[in-house]
Motif scaffolding. Structure first.
Motif, PDB file in Angstrom:
ATOM      1  N   VAL A 193       1.159  -3.230   9.731  1.00 50.23           N
ATOM      2  CA  VAL A 193       0.996  -3.402   8.283  1.00 50.23           C
ATOM      3  C   VAL A 193       1.105  -4.862   7.877  1.00 50.23           C
ATOM      4  CG1 VAL A 193       1.781  -1.091   7.710  1.00 50.23           C
ATOM      5  CG2 VAL A 193       3.449  -2.944   7.860  1.00 50.23           C
TER       6      VAL A 193
ATOM      7  N   ARG B 107       1.687  11.191   1.083  1.00 55.78           N
ATOM      8  CA  ARG B 107       0.970  10.045   1.644  1.00 55.78           C
ATOM      9  C   ARG B 107       0.646   9.034   0.538  1.00 55.78           C
ATOM     10  NH1 ARG B 107      -1.950   8.710   6.467  1.00 55.78           N
ATOM     11  NH2 ARG B 107      -0.774  10.458   7.328  1.00 55.78           N
TER      12      ARG B 107
ATOM     13  N   THR C 121      -1.413   5.462   0.014  1.00 56.16           N
ATOM     14  CA  THR C 121      -2.405   4.571   0.595  1.00 56.16           C
ATOM     15  C   THR C 121      -2.758   3.513  -0.441  1.00 56.16           C
ATOM     16  OG1 THR C 121      -3.320   6.326   1.980  1.00 56.16           O
ATOM     17  CG2 THR C 121      -4.702   4.385   1.622  1.00 56.16           C
TER      18      THR C 121
ATOM     19  N   SER D 138       1.348   2.809  10.399  1.00 59.46           N
ATOM     20  CA  SER D 138       0.947   1.946  11.505  1.00 59.46           C
ATOM     21  C   SER D 138       1.899   0.764  11.636  1.00 59.46           C
ATOM     22  CB  SER D 138      -0.481   1.442  11.280  1.00 59.46           C
ATOM     23  OG  SER D 138      -0.824   0.442  12.222  1.00 59.46           O
TER      24      SER D 138
ATOM     25  N   LEU E  35       2.869  -1.715  -0.036  1.00 55.99           N
ATOM     26  CA  LEU E  35       3.466  -0.381   0.005  1.00 55.99           C
ATOM     27  C   LEU E  35       4.724  -0.316  -0.863  1.00 55.99           C
ATOM     28  CD1 LEU E  35       3.024   0.452   3.798  1.00 55.99           C
ATOM     29  CD2 LEU E  35       1.895   1.600   1.873  1.00 55.99           C
TER      30      LEU E  35
ATOM     31  N   THR F 237      -8.726  -4.185   3.079  1.00 55.74           N
ATOM     32  CA  THR F 237      -8.231  -3.147   3.978  1.00 55.74           C
ATOM     33  C   THR F 237      -7.205  -2.287   3.252  1.00 55.74           C
ATOM     34  OG1 THR F 237      -6.477  -4.607   4.802  1.00 55.74           O
ATOM     35  CG2 THR F 237      -8.587  -4.636   5.981  1.00 55.74           C
ATOM     36  N   THR F 238      -6.873  -1.177   3.860  1.00 56.95           N
ATOM     37  CA  THR F 238      -5.868  -0.292   3.285  1.00 56.95           C
ATOM     38  C   THR F 238      -4.748  -0.062   4.292  1.00 56.95           C
ATOM     39  OG1 THR F 238      -7.013   1.700   4.058  1.00 56.95           O
ATOM     40  CG2 THR F 238      -7.552   0.909   1.842  1.00 56.95           C
ATOM     41  N   VAL F 239      -3.581   0.212   3.771  1.00 57.11           N
ATOM     42  CA  VAL F 239      -2.429   0.590   4.598  1.00 57.11           C
ATOM     43  C   VAL F 239      -1.849   1.864   4.014  1.00 57.11           C
ATOM     44  CG1 VAL F 239      -1.856  -1.741   5.376  1.00 57.11           C
ATOM     45  CG2 VAL F 239      -0.905  -0.891   3.236  1.00 57.11           C
ATOM     46  N   SER F 240      -1.212   2.652   4.885  1.00 54.17           N
ATOM     47  CA  SER F 240      -0.677   3.947   4.456  1.00 54.17           C
ATOM     48  C   SER F 240       0.771   4.097   4.885  1.00 54.17           C
ATOM     49  CB  SER F 240      -1.504   5.098   5.046  1.00 54.17           C
ATOM     50  OG  SER F 240      -2.829   5.062   4.580  1.00 54.17           O
TER      51      SER F 240
END
Length: 293
Positions: free
Chosen positions: A63, A21, A23, A60, A71, A30-33
């Motif tokens: 993004v 993972r 992140t 998600s 990312l 905000t964060t995205v994974s």
């Protein structure tokens, strides 16, 4: 947000699968994974992929371009811990209609390599064209006798795919293609051949049922390989093969059919769009993996 909001023919969610993972923060608020999985390709699949592919799957669908860029930055940093060879790649599979994410991928050294395109059963019938010079029939009882000719035709197509960057050169390709064909014959997977003047001119190898997690629920069939001999092209043989496959597969109750084609192959891109297929998912790759920036 669901993937179906990007394109109504996509499922609401897609399982990102197992892996590491990642992140990251976007704009400090905000964060995205995403899930990073290292796939190894040997044997049959190595004809179409580098040996090692780092597959990045955002968790998600929302993004956005900024999240995708963040990312990809994290992926680049993560790869600095590895020693990717030349036979490697990084890949991201994402909805074809999300142009913002596509811009972020292109800016990071990724290019579209494969497209998953689908055609629903309710789509208009395909014009099978006037192909009176060729006979299209299922490959059934005489399959064993035709294996050498089918392998030769398939190998011709594979060589073309290598020349346009859609496949990877492997010295054992002929044996791998024959092995896959014999497996398909043994499994009684649906196949059709076209013959013109007593000579094999084309083939369609299909899979049914062929579940695909990136498509909505229902029974889907895959047109795995459709190939026409170079000397027989331009006579509607490909369209006739696809029409025969559609008729039979949809009669079995398929919700629709799907294909994978390469944007690098100008012939297949135009062909599949004319048969009613539309792109849903594009797999972007950086080859080798060190080309990601």
């Amino acid at each position: 947000m669901s993937f179906a909001r990007i394109d109504p023919l996509l499922p609401d969610v897609v399982d990102p699968g197992e892996g590491e993972r990642l992140t990251v923060a976007v704009s400090g608020r905000t964060t995205v994974s995403a899930v990073l999985y290292r796939a190894r390709h040997d044997g049959w699949s190595a004809l179409w992929h580098p040996r090692v592919v780092w597959e990045l799957t955002p968790v998600s669908p929302d993004v956005g371009a900024g999240g995708m860029a963040a990312l990809l930055d994290a992926l680049r940093e993560r790869l600095r811990q590895e020693r990717p060879g030349t036979d490697s790649a990084c890949s991201v599979t994402w909805p074809s209609r999300d142009l913002g994410a596509g811009q972020a991928l292109a800016a990071h050294g990724f290019a579209p390599y494969t497209v998953l395109a689908a055609r629903e059963a309710t789509s208009p019938a395909v014009d099978s064209a006037d192909c009176s010079a060729a006979e299209v029939r299922p490959l059934t009882g005489d399959a064993e006798a035709l294996v050498p000719d089918v392998v030769d035709l398939w190998r011709e197509e594979w060589h073309y795919a290598v020349s346009v960057g859609a496949a990877v050169h492997r010295p054992d390709a002929a044996a791998l293609l024959e092995g896959e064909l014999r497996r398909a014959v043994s499994a009684a997977e649906p196949m059709w051949v076209a013959e013109a003047d007593g000579v094999l001119a084309g083939l369609a190898l299909c899979r049914w049922p062929a579940p695909q997690p990136r498509l909505p629920s229902g029974s889907w069939a895959q047109l795995h390989t459709v190939s026409v001999a170079a000397s027989a092209r331009g006579r509607g043989i490909g369209r006739a093969l696809v029409a025969a496959a559609h008729d039979r597969l949809l009669a079995r109750g398929a919700r629709g059919t799907y294909v994978f084609y390469s944007p690098h192959n100008a012939l297949s891109t135009v062909f599949w769009h004319r048969q009613g297929y539309r792109p849903l998912w594009t797999t972007w790759e950086a080859r080798p993996a060190t080309a990601a920036r």
